[in-house]
Design a protein around this motif. Structure first.
Motif, PDB file in Angstrom:
ATOM      1  N   ALA A 195       0.747  -1.041   0.526  1.00 53.03           N
ATOM      2  CA  ALA A 195      -0.141  -0.089  -0.355  1.00 53.03           C
ATOM      3  C   ALA A 195       0.654   0.849  -0.312  1.00 53.03           C
ATOM      4  O   ALA A 195       0.921   2.038  -0.454  1.00 53.03           O
ATOM      5  CB  ALA A 195      -0.692  -0.322   1.044  1.00 53.03           C
ATOM      6  N   ILE A 196       2.421   1.055   0.666  1.00 53.84           N
ATOM      7  CA  ILE A 196       2.943   1.753   0.215  1.00 53.84           C
ATOM      8  C   ILE A 196       3.802   1.830  -0.338  1.00 53.84           C
ATOM      9  O   ILE A 196       4.991   0.862   0.001  1.00 53.84           O
ATOM     10  CB  ILE A 196       3.521   2.819   2.169  1.00 53.84           C
ATOM     11  N   GLY A 197       4.515   2.251  -1.280  1.00 51.53           N
ATOM     12  CA  GLY A 197       5.968   2.164  -1.713  1.00 51.53           C
ATOM     13  C   GLY A 197       6.911   2.856  -1.361  1.00 51.53           C
ATOM     14  O   GLY A 197       6.674   4.075  -0.496  1.00 51.53           O
ATOM     15  N   LEU A 198       8.700   2.432  -2.074  1.00 51.70           N
ATOM     16  CA  LEU A 198       9.493   3.884  -1.386  1.00 51.70           C
ATOM     17  C   LEU A 198       9.460   4.730  -3.153  1.00 51.70           C
ATOM     18  O   LEU A 198      10.595   3.505  -3.639  1.00 51.70           O
ATOM     19  CB  LEU A 198      10.607   2.433  -1.227  1.00 51.70           C
ATOM     20  N   GLY A 199      10.281   5.090  -2.185  1.00 53.55           N
ATOM     21  CA  GLY A 199      10.518   6.686  -3.474  1.00 53.55           C
ATOM     22  C   GLY A 199      12.246   6.352  -3.633  1.00 53.55           C
ATOM     23  O   GLY A 199      12.782   6.814  -2.362  1.00 53.55           O
ATOM     24  N   CYS A 200      12.678   5.951  -4.125  1.00 54.58           N
ATOM     25  CA  CYS A 200      14.403   6.207  -4.181  1.00 54.58           C
ATOM     26  C   CYS A 200      15.085   7.527  -4.234  1.00 54.58           C
ATOM     27  O   CYS A 200      16.466   7.092  -4.448  1.00 54.58           O
ATOM     28  CB  CYS A 200      14.648   4.423  -5.248  1.00 54.58           C
TER      29      CYS A 200
ATOM     30  N   PHE B  15       3.941  11.177  -5.333  1.00 51.12           N
ATOM     31  CA  PHE B  15       4.986  11.322  -4.950  1.00 51.12           C
ATOM     32  C   PHE B  15       5.389  12.912  -3.504  1.00 51.12           C
ATOM     33  O   PHE B  15       4.164  13.398  -4.416  1.00 51.12           O
ATOM     34  CB  PHE B  15       5.790  11.502  -6.340  1.00 51.12           C
ATOM     35  N   SER B  16       6.058  13.192  -3.154  1.00 52.40           N
ATOM     36  CA  SER B  16       6.479  13.436  -2.556  1.00 52.40           C
ATOM     37  C   SER B  16       5.086  13.578  -1.424  1.00 52.40           C
ATOM     38  O   SER B  16       4.200  14.828  -0.604  1.00 52.40           O
ATOM     39  CB  SER B  16       6.444  14.804  -2.932  1.00 52.40           C
TER      40      SER B  16
ATOM     41  N   HIS C  28      -3.390   3.558 -25.670  1.00 58.45           N
ATOM     42  CA  HIS C  28      -2.209   2.301 -25.035  1.00 58.45           C
ATOM     43  C   HIS C  28      -2.983   2.334 -23.574  1.00 58.45           C
ATOM     44  O   HIS C  28      -2.416   3.044 -23.247  1.00 58.45           O
ATOM     45  CB  HIS C  28      -1.128   2.420 -25.301  1.00 58.45           C
ATOM     46  N   PRO C  29      -3.025   1.305 -22.697  1.00 57.71           N
ATOM     47  CA  PRO C  29      -3.760   1.487 -21.714  1.00 57.71           C
ATOM     48  C   PRO C  29      -2.410   1.883 -20.628  1.00 57.71           C
ATOM     49  O   PRO C  29      -1.486   1.445 -20.523  1.00 57.71           O
ATOM     50  CB  PRO C  29      -3.856   0.193 -21.935  1.00 57.71           C
ATOM     51  N   ILE C  30      -2.415   2.698 -19.910  1.00 53.45           N
ATOM     52  CA  ILE C  30      -1.846   3.170 -18.873  1.00 53.45           C
ATOM     53  C   ILE C  30      -2.370   2.930 -17.692  1.00 53.45           C
ATOM     54  O   ILE C  30      -3.374   2.451 -16.592  1.00 53.45           O
ATOM     55  CB  ILE C  30      -2.236   4.952 -18.520  1.00 53.45           C
ATOM     56  N   ALA C  31      -1.408   2.325 -17.018  1.00 59.39           N
ATOM     57  CA  ALA C  31      -1.706   1.215 -15.838  1.00 59.39           C
ATOM     58  C   ALA C  31      -1.368   2.425 -14.657  1.00 59.39           C
ATOM     59  O   ALA C  31      -2.194   2.362 -13.106  1.00 59.39           O
ATOM     60  CB  ALA C  31      -0.638   0.396 -15.339  1.00 59.39           C
ATOM     61  N   ALA C  32      -0.576   3.701 -14.873  1.00 62.87           N
ATOM     62  CA  ALA C  32      -0.422   4.495 -13.314  1.00 62.87           C
ATOM     63  C   ALA C  32      -0.166   6.034 -13.977  1.00 62.87           C
ATOM     64  O   ALA C  32       0.433   5.960 -14.611  1.00 62.87           O
ATOM     65  CB  ALA C  32       0.153   4.094 -12.886  1.00 62.87           C
ATOM     66  N   LEU C  33      -0.865   7.101 -13.144  1.00 64.98           N
ATOM     67  CA  LEU C  33      -0.308   8.249 -13.024  1.00 64.98           C
ATOM     68  C   LEU C  33       0.317   8.650 -11.849  1.00 64.98           C
ATOM     69  O   LEU C  33      -0.885   8.316 -10.915  1.00 64.98           O
ATOM     70  CB  LEU C  33      -1.745   8.709 -13.958  1.00 64.98           C
ATOM     71  N   GLN C  34       1.202   9.297 -12.001  1.00 65.02           N
ATOM     72  CA  GLN C  34       2.122   9.187 -11.005  1.00 65.02           C
ATOM     73  C   GLN C  34       1.977  11.248 -11.097  1.00 65.02           C
ATOM     74  O   GLN C  34       2.540  11.411 -11.541  1.00 65.02           O
ATOM     75  CB  GLN C  34       3.345   9.135 -10.958  1.00 65.02           C
ATOM     76  N   THR C  35       1.755  11.857 -10.094  1.00 64.20           N
ATOM     77  CA  THR C  35       2.288  13.836  -9.197  1.00 64.20           C
ATOM     78  C   THR C  35       2.379  13.544  -8.076  1.00 64.20           C
ATOM     79  O   THR C  35       2.048  12.563  -7.060  1.00 64.20           O
ATOM     80  CB  THR C  35       1.173  13.913 -10.154  1.00 64.20           C
TER      81      THR C  35
ATOM     82  N   ILE D 284       4.297   7.012  -2.346  1.00 65.18           N
ATOM     83  CA  ILE D 284       5.256   6.507  -2.294  1.00 65.18           C
ATOM     84  C   ILE D 284       6.883   7.449  -1.883  1.00 65.18           C
ATOM     85  O   ILE D 284       7.935   8.133  -2.630  1.00 65.18           O
ATOM     86  CB  ILE D 284       5.823   6.293  -3.469  1.00 65.18           C
ATOM     87  N   PRO D 285       6.971   7.009  -0.322  1.00 62.21           N
ATOM     88  CA  PRO D 285       7.562   8.444   0.388  1.00 62.21           C
ATOM     89  C   PRO D 285       9.205   8.136   0.012  1.00 62.21           C
ATOM     90  O   PRO D 285       9.354   7.154  -0.052  1.00 62.21           O
ATOM     91  CB  PRO D 285       6.798   8.352   1.915  1.00 62.21           C
ATOM     92  N   GLY D 286       9.779   8.884  -0.094  1.00 58.93           N
ATOM     93  CA  GLY D 286      10.720   8.426  -0.124  1.00 58.93           C
ATOM     94  C   GLY D 286      11.795   8.864   1.003  1.00 58.93           C
ATOM     95  O   GLY D 286      11.679  10.290   1.792  1.00 58.93           O
ATOM     96  N   THR D 287      12.881   8.534   1.188  1.00 57.91           N
ATOM     97  CA  THR D 287      14.028   8.807   2.467  1.00 57.91           C
ATOM     98  C   THR D 287      15.287   7.991   2.258  1.00 57.91           C
ATOM     99  O   THR D 287      15.719   7.364   2.159  1.00 57.91           O
ATOM    100  CB  THR D 287      13.388   8.488   3.704  1.00 57.91           C
ATOM    101  N   ALA D 288      16.333   9.282   2.655  1.00 60.46           N
ATOM    102  CA  ALA D 288      17.321   8.795   2.992  1.00 60.46           C
ATOM    103  C   ALA D 288      18.184   7.431   4.660  1.00 60.46           C
ATOM    104  O   ALA D 288      19.563   7.274   5.153  1.00 60.46           O
ATOM    105  CB  ALA D 288      18.777   9.181   2.203  1.00 60.46           C
ATOM    106  N   ARG D 289      16.958   7.802   5.237  1.00 60.61           N
ATOM    107  CA  ARG D 289      17.221   7.021   6.744  1.00 60.61           C
ATOM    108  C   ARG D 289      16.332   6.084   6.636  1.00 60.61           C
ATOM    109  O   ARG D 289      15.016   6.096   7.186  1.00 60.61           O
ATOM    110  CB  ARG D 289      16.934   8.119   7.566  1.00 60.61           C
ATOM    111  N   PRO D 290      17.198   4.660   7.543  1.00 61.93           N
ATOM    112  CA  PRO D 290      16.240   3.835   7.888  1.00 61.93           C
ATOM    113  C   PRO D 290      15.311   4.060   8.446  1.00 61.93           C
ATOM    114  O   PRO D 290      13.481   3.457   8.764  1.00 61.93           O
ATOM    115  CB  PRO D 290      17.226   3.117   8.325  1.00 61.93           C
TER     116      PRO D 290
END
Length: 333
Positions: free
Chosen positions: A13-18, A198-199, A164-171, A272-278
């Motif tokens: 349900a939550i992804g990782l933005g790298c 994102f963000s 073509h079918p679009i699976a996802a839109l990101q913003t 997809i929250p991103g972070t550089a900290r475990p």
């Protein structure tokens, strides 16, 4: 972690933005720290990882490919094209460029196929049908499995989806960035397209991670964003105080409050929250178990929204590359 759908894929349900492991927020973290974030994410239950060719001009894809190459079957991999090719930073949606970028990304990612491949930005010099048509050819060749779009408007999504079918839109989507609520979320629901946010914690601001813009590292691109500057930043700090009070009431952190708010908005949304900290990676994962009351959601919406936030999300030059609908405040800026 609970699961959600993106096209044919079931993902956390939550992804990782790298991105922040290579790019945008000052100096990247040490390699061993980046490895702890990536490997720890899979151990924590993340099964959706998001990268792009432009992040560190190939560094981020290489990092993911090297660190997680032996666990490729444990996660759904998303990357992006159209904003960079190799070691060059360039907006270019020409079909030949997109195909070449895909080959380079496959090599860096140490994989034979990318599960979800986004057009990172729409290059208006190239009809969206042509760019998406090139990605459709990559699907037919087995080099990517599904197509996504990033930072496009509802009309552009519909044009692309007809090709073509679009699976996802990101913003970008969070309590302080409401542009998707204007039209694109409705279009995603109508077409059966997943929405990847994102963000989702306002580039760290809504998590309490930026108390003084003067302390941002050299190269941190938030320094050039209107919301992080001068009087706008000071005004926005008052919104953060309100969110922090609500998080205390909900027995969670401010970051978890924002993520839970998104998850309860609609089941088509995957933040997809991103972070550089475990530590923050684990904190974000915990948001999947947070349940907000209707009253708290109502108060978030009342206190932090497009009319209470001060400043646009991008400076004019960067905003020019974005196709998303603008709020009235952004249109007037």
């Amino acid at each position: 972690m609970d699961k959600r759908r993106i096209g044919e894929f079931e993902v956390s349900a939550i992804g990782l933005g790298c991105m922040s492991l290579s790019h945008a927020y000052g100096a990247p973290p040490p390699r061993d720290q980046a490895e702890r974030v990536l490997k720890g994410a899979l151990d924590e239950g993340y099964t959706f990882l998001d990268t792009a060719a432009v992040y560190g001009l190939g560094h981020n894809e290489t990092l993911v490919g090297e660190v997680l190459g032996d666990r490729r079957g444990d996660y759904v991999l998303a990357s992006k094209c159209g904003l960079s090719r190799g070691t060059e930073r360039e907006l270019n949606g020409h079909p030949d460029i997109l195909k070449a970028t895909c080959e380079e990304s496959l090599r860096r990612l140490n994989t034979e196929v990318i599960d979800l491949y986004y057009l990172h930005r729409w290059d208006r010099r190239v009809p969206i049908e042509d760019s998406v048509g090139a990605l459709a050819e990559l699907v037919a060749q087995g080099k990517i499995k599904a197509i996504g779009l990033s930072e496009v408007s509802a009309p552009t999504l519909r044009r692309a989806h007809a090709t073509h079918p679009i699976a996802a839109l990101q913003t970008e989507y969070s309590p302080w960035t409401r542009n998707p609520e204007i039209a694109v979320l409705d279009a995603c629901r109508e077409l059966g397209v997943a929405f990847v946010a994102f963000s989702p914690v306002g580039r760290g601001f809504l998590a309490g991670g930026v108390r003084d813009p003067a302390k941002l590292e050299p190269g941190d691109f938030r320094s050039g964003m209107p919301r992080f500057q001068g009087e706008a930043f000071e005004a926005n700090l008052k919104l953060l105080e309100a969110l922090e009070a609500l998080a205390t009431e909900a027995a969670c952190t401010p970051a978890q409050l924002c993520l839970a708010w998104l998850l309860q908005k609609d089941p088509i949304i995957v933040p997809i929250p991103g972070t550089a900290r475990p530590k923050h990676m684990r904190e974000n994962a915990g948001a999947a178990a947070v349940r907000l009351t209707d009253d708290i959601i109502r108060r978030i919406d009342e206190q932090v929204n497009e009319t209470t936030v001060t400043g646009s999300r991008y400076a004019p030059a960067m905003q020019a590359s974005v196709d998303t609908e603008r709020t009235p405040a952004e249109a007037a800026a």
